[in-house]
Design a protein around this motif. Structure first.
Motif, short mmCIF file in Angstrom:
data_model
loop_
_atom_site.label_atom_id
_atom_site.label_comp_id
_atom_site.label_asym_id
_atom_site.label_seq_id
_atom_site.Cartn_x
_atom_site.Cartn_y
_atom_site.Cartn_z
N UNK A 80 -6.45 -13.05 8.58
CA UNK A 80 -5.12 -13.19 9.14
C UNK A 80 -4.58 -11.83 9.59
N UNK A 81 -4.73 -10.80 8.76
CA UNK A 81 -4.20 -9.49 9.14
C UNK A 81 -4.97 -8.90 10.33
N UNK A 137 3.24 -9.44 5.67
CA UNK A 137 4.48 -9.11 6.35
C UNK A 137 4.19 -8.51 7.71
N UNK A 138 4.97 -8.92 8.72
CA UNK A 138 4.82 -8.39 10.07
C UNK A 138 6.18 -7.88 10.54
N UNK A 139 6.25 -6.61 10.86
CA UNK A 139 7.50 -6.00 11.30
C UNK A 139 7.80 -6.39 12.74
N UNK A 171 0.82 -1.21 0.00
CA UNK A 171 0.00 0.00 0.00
C UNK A 171 0.85 1.26 0.00
N UNK A 172 0.26 2.37 -0.43
CA UNK A 172 -1.08 2.49 -0.99
C UNK A 172 -1.13 1.97 -2.43
N UNK A 198 5.39 -4.76 15.06
CA UNK A 198 5.17 -3.43 14.52
C UNK A 198 4.05 -3.46 13.49
N UNK A 199 4.31 -2.89 12.33
CA UNK A 199 3.27 -2.81 11.30
C UNK A 199 2.95 -4.19 10.74
N UNK A 200 1.69 -4.37 10.40
CA UNK A 200 1.20 -5.57 9.73
C UNK A 200 0.71 -5.14 8.35
N UNK A 201 1.23 -5.77 7.30
CA UNK A 201 0.92 -5.30 5.95
C UNK A 201 0.81 -6.46 4.98
#
Length: 429
Positions: A339-340, A364-366, A223-224, A354-357
């Motif tokens: 899942x997200x 991806x999970x930071x 994103x975006x 951290x961020x989940x994207x």
């Protein structure tokens, strides 16, 4: 990054240790094993891999067998075709034509030529050759942790292979579109423009901008949506082509559509594909806009001994049929969102997340320590998941992004198991 998971190996059973020693003796030093304690699988079944002791592992890492291991439709197609005919593309055969027709129809403008290879590396190598022929340029623009393959030419624009593999002097790197330099809709096209100008100042004419549409090796950056479209226009104004590398993000992985680039409302000049294309049977290739391959086709004969053989075409057709006929795109969208949502809820309780994207079933999970990337904790989590029977990996320039990509056929039960296991590993910190 497999190297992140080998430090501090555990003591292995004698049979496994014998296999490790045989690999070193017979295969040499370039091969790597995943995880602190290597796995010895003897069977695959849907979303599961089964080891020599009969233990089942949820495979949320391998995006090659994206329909699940040993999918019946693919097994039947391969078995039937290999028992009938296996030859090359210099003879007439219906399967390659049907596959070409079906895949070209998935493109935004419904036009192009299909050219088949055995691997994604070969597909990107061929795209590079066509881009040079069509543009007269040699310059390549890629993101700073990109991975596009392992042929000699493609390794030169795959910086994720590490400093031991030198980049070509014709290669320009741009920051990954992760927000570090501002809104990717503005910053990414500007970075491509600056990279093209830098190449030109050094007397290098740009030939192509090639990106993995989900920037998987850069950390899974979805994103975006939309930022690839102006970047494609930038490279075209500079005389180059826009190449969408769909080897990791294609074949319904992102949910709701066949290709990752479709999230950006862009029409690539070349689309490369591989990995899940045959659900384990080696097959890959590219679709190129017809006018771009005319000069290349006149001057250079293209032939690939195994690329496009009827067995691989049968496997790829089974994959395309299964995606179209079983509602997998919708399942990917639903399960990916589930899942997200669960991962973001887990992040509220665990500061290491951290961020989940991501999009669809590419997530991806930071992993962070405060605000800093934490590669050590990432490796601990990946190995902890493995020890509890769930397989994931990592990616990103700091090796701190959990890379999660389960088969497209996962159910709510599998998603819940995956996230629940991650919660257990985090709680054991």
């Amino acid at each position: 990054m497999a190297n992140a998971f080998v430090a501090g190996r555990t003591v292995l059973a004698s049979e496994e240790q014998a296999l490790v020693e045989a690999r070193a003796r017979l295969l040499g030093p370039a091969y790597r094993l995943m995880y602190n304690s290597p796995l010895h699988f003897v069977k695959g079944e849907g979303v599961w891999l089964i080891d020599a002791a009969g233990r089942r592992y949820l495979d949320a890492y391998n995006n090659v067998t994206s329909l699940g291991h040993c999918h019946p439709a693919v097994v039947e197609a391969i078995t039937k075709q290999v028992a009938t005919l296996a030859t090359n593309t210099r003879y007439l055969h219906e399967a390659i034509l049907e596959l070409a027709d079906r895949l070209i129809a998935t493109m935004p403008n419904g036009a192009g030529h299909l050219m088949l290879t055995c691997s994604g590396s070969e597909a990107n190598d061929l795209a590079w050759r066509i881009a040079r022929s069509a543009t007269g340029g040699t310059g390549v623009i890629v993101t700073e942790t990109a991975y596009h393959g392992i042929t000699d030419a493609v390794a030169k624009f795959s910086p994720s292979l590490g400093s031991a593999v030198e980049l070509g002097s014709h290669v320009a790197l741009v920051p990954a579109p992760d927000g570090r330099t501002g809104d990717p809709c503005e910053s990414f096209p500007r970075a491509v423009e600056a990279a093209a100008a830098k190449l030109q100042r050094h007397g290098v004419r740009p030939a192509m901008l090639i990106v993995d549409s989900m920037f998987t090796s850069d950390g899974i950056l979805a994103d975006p949506s939309g930022f690839l479209s102006p970047a494609a226009e930038v490279i075209r104004r500079a005389g180059g082509l826009f190449v969408a590398d769909e080897v990791q993000s294609g074949f319904a992985r992102t949910g709701g559509q066949m290709w990752g680039f479709q999230r950006h409302s862009v029409v690539p000049d070349i689309v490369t594909m591989g990995k899940p294309m045959g659900n384990g049977q080696p097959v890959a290739g590219l679709i190129v806009q017809p006018e771009l391959v005319q000069d290349f086709g006149r001057r250079a004969r293209y032939f690939n001994t195994f690329g496009g053989n009827p067995v691989s075409c049968a496997a790829a057709l089974a994959v395309v049929d299964t995606i179209a006929q079983t509602g997998l795109m919708e399942n990917v969208a639903r399960m990916g969102e589930r899942m997200r949502k669960q991962l973001r809820a887990l992040a509220v309780r665990h500061q290491a997340l951290g961020s989940v994207r991501g999009a669809g079933l590419l997530c991806g999970v930071e992993i962070v320590d405060g605000t800093e990337p934490d590669a050590i904790e990432t490796a601990r989590i990946v190995n902890g998941m493995r020890n509890r029977g769930v397989l994931i990996s990592s990616c990103g320039r700091n090796h701190n992004i959990l890379k999660i990509r389960p088969p497209l056929v996962v159910t709510e039960e599998h998603v819940d198991l995956l996230v629940g296991t991650l919660g257990e590993v985090l709680a054991a910190r």
